[in-house]
Design a protein around this motif. Sequence first.
Motif, PDB file in Angstrom:
ATOM      1  N   THR A 205       0.847  -1.200   0.000  1.00 18.95           N
ATOM      2  CA  THR A 205       0.000   0.000   0.000  1.00 18.95           C
ATOM      3  C   THR A 205       0.881   1.248   0.000  1.00 18.95           C
ATOM      4  O   THR A 205       0.663   2.150  -0.784  1.00 18.95           O
ATOM      5  CB  THR A 205      -0.973   0.024   1.202  1.00 18.95           C
ATOM      6  N   GLN A 206       1.920   1.258   0.907  1.00 14.08           N
ATOM      7  CA  GLN A 206       2.796   2.429   0.887  1.00 14.08           C
ATOM      8  C   GLN A 206       4.205   2.117   1.362  1.00 14.08           C
ATOM      9  O   GLN A 206       4.448   1.158   2.097  1.00 14.08           O
ATOM     10  CB  GLN A 206       2.191   3.582   1.669  1.00 14.08           C
ATOM     11  N   PRO A 214       5.058   9.305   3.695  1.00 11.33           N
ATOM     12  CA  PRO A 214       5.072   8.012   2.986  1.00 11.33           C
ATOM     13  C   PRO A 214       4.622   8.194   1.539  1.00 11.33           C
ATOM     14  O   PRO A 214       4.029   9.224   1.204  1.00 11.33           O
ATOM     15  CB  PRO A 214       4.062   7.163   3.756  1.00 11.33           C
ATOM     16  N   GLU A 215       4.919   7.195   0.722  1.00  2.57           N
ATOM     17  CA  GLU A 215       4.500   7.241  -0.692  1.00  2.57           C
ATOM     18  C   GLU A 215       3.571   6.066  -0.960  1.00  2.57           C
ATOM     19  O   GLU A 215       3.959   4.910  -0.756  1.00  2.57           O
ATOM     20  CB  GLU A 215       5.708   7.095  -1.627  1.00  2.57           C
ATOM     21  N   ALA A 216       2.364   6.365  -1.434  1.00  2.00           N
ATOM     22  CA  ALA A 216       1.449   5.268  -1.811  1.00  2.00           C
ATOM     23  C   ALA A 216       1.969   4.652  -3.104  1.00  2.00           C
ATOM     24  O   ALA A 216       2.176   5.353  -4.097  1.00  2.00           O
ATOM     25  CB  ALA A 216       0.045   5.825  -2.012  1.00  2.00           C
ATOM     26  N   ARG A 217       2.239   3.358  -3.101  1.00  2.00           N
ATOM     27  CA  ARG A 217       2.762   2.644  -4.285  1.00  2.00           C
ATOM     28  C   ARG A 217       2.089   1.287  -4.382  1.00  2.00           C
ATOM     29  O   ARG A 217       1.741   0.678  -3.374  1.00  2.00           O
ATOM     30  CB  ARG A 217       4.276   2.397  -4.176  1.00  2.00           C
ATOM     31  N   ASP A 218       1.942   0.793  -5.601  1.00  2.00           N
ATOM     32  CA  ASP A 218       1.352  -0.538  -5.812  1.00  2.00           C
ATOM     33  C   ASP A 218       2.410  -1.621  -5.971  1.00  2.00           C
ATOM     34  O   ASP A 218       2.104  -2.802  -5.856  1.00  2.00           O
ATOM     35  CB  ASP A 218       0.464  -0.536  -7.059  1.00  2.00           C
TER      36      ASP A 218
END
Length: 299
Positions: A205-206, A214-218
């Motif tokens: 999720t992050q 934080p960075e939201a990433r998939d």
Amino acid sequence: MIVGGGPAGLSAALVLGRARRRVLVVDAGRPANRVSRVVGGLLGHSDSPAALRRNGLRQLRELPTVDVIEGEALDAKLEDGGVSVAVARPSGVWNLRARALLLANGLNYEPPAIPGAESLWGRSVFHCAFCDGWEVADRPIAMHARGASGARLALLLRGWSDDVLLCTDGPDELSDDDRERLAAAGVRIRTERVARLESRRRRLTQIVFEEGEPEARDALFVRPRRTQPSEIAERLGIELDDHELIPADQSGRTELPGVYVAGDASAEVRSVAIAIGSGSRVGIAMAADLIVDRLATHA
Ligand SMILES: Cc1cc2nc3c(=O)[nH]c(=O)nc-3n(C[C@H](O)[C@H](O)[C@H](O)COP(=O)(O)OP(=O)(O)OC[C@H]3O[C@@H](n4cnc5c(N)ncnc54)[C@H](O)[C@@H]3O)c2cc1C
């Protein structure tokens, strides 16, 4: 004998068995991609690694020349006219002899020690855009790497997504030229130390940093450490190259007579398709060597 029953070992077994050589495959059952849902990028197969293996084993069962057993090769040494291999099995250690040995033992892939990365390995933490990029295309993704090779890998990911973040997890070690190229391609850079990966149902999720938002990433792509999973090559006295690979010629012949290598264990570029092709190619060379040598001995 073939040590390793992944795509490379099973593909070689198919060729050798059909060439009427007696083949024993010894497999510890831990192929590199065992955690993945699908084998990406393999022509004719878009199912799981386990399904590919099942189909391969079914095909080999039709050959009376091939046996596949569970076991771990612990030790090997050259002997007159062949090789002897100690294999750990549930019933104890078997000492087996073969005329030739194929090392198809793959590699160990170790993701970087970021808290949370291990449980997401092969699900949201990947090492290869060509294997897993398609599944996360057009989503926010990140590359964990630094320096010139990190810049190159982050730029490569732009082929799959417009939203690529390069996490250097400390000093970026980038040249001005790299920074310019990344900026021109719209790749953002975060140099803060990565604290952990957060996830839900084994999906990233992050990315949480020691400082900053934080960075939201998939998905997070990483550069795993790759090592030989077994000491067999070392025991035989083979010196690994600088990339921990077993050196061999194009047909998989190592420096030792009667000892061959196929698949990841010796490959600079790694995929299931390449491992299958390599197993097939080395299987052909081995079968030809075995048949012709035998005829020469009898002449
Ligand atoms: C997480 C992940 C995902 C991947 N996804 C993809 C993908 O989507 N598409 C793709 O094309 N490629 C993918 N790859 C790469 C691909 O899995 C490898 O290139 C391929 O599996 C290599 O085949 P191999 O037969 O050389 O080795 P492996 O498949 O690793 O098989 C080696 C076998 O040898 C056994 N072995 C090792 N040592 C011994 C021993 N001493 N005695 C007995 N047996 C032993 C192991 O247990 C294992 O079963 C992925 C890799 C990883 C790590």
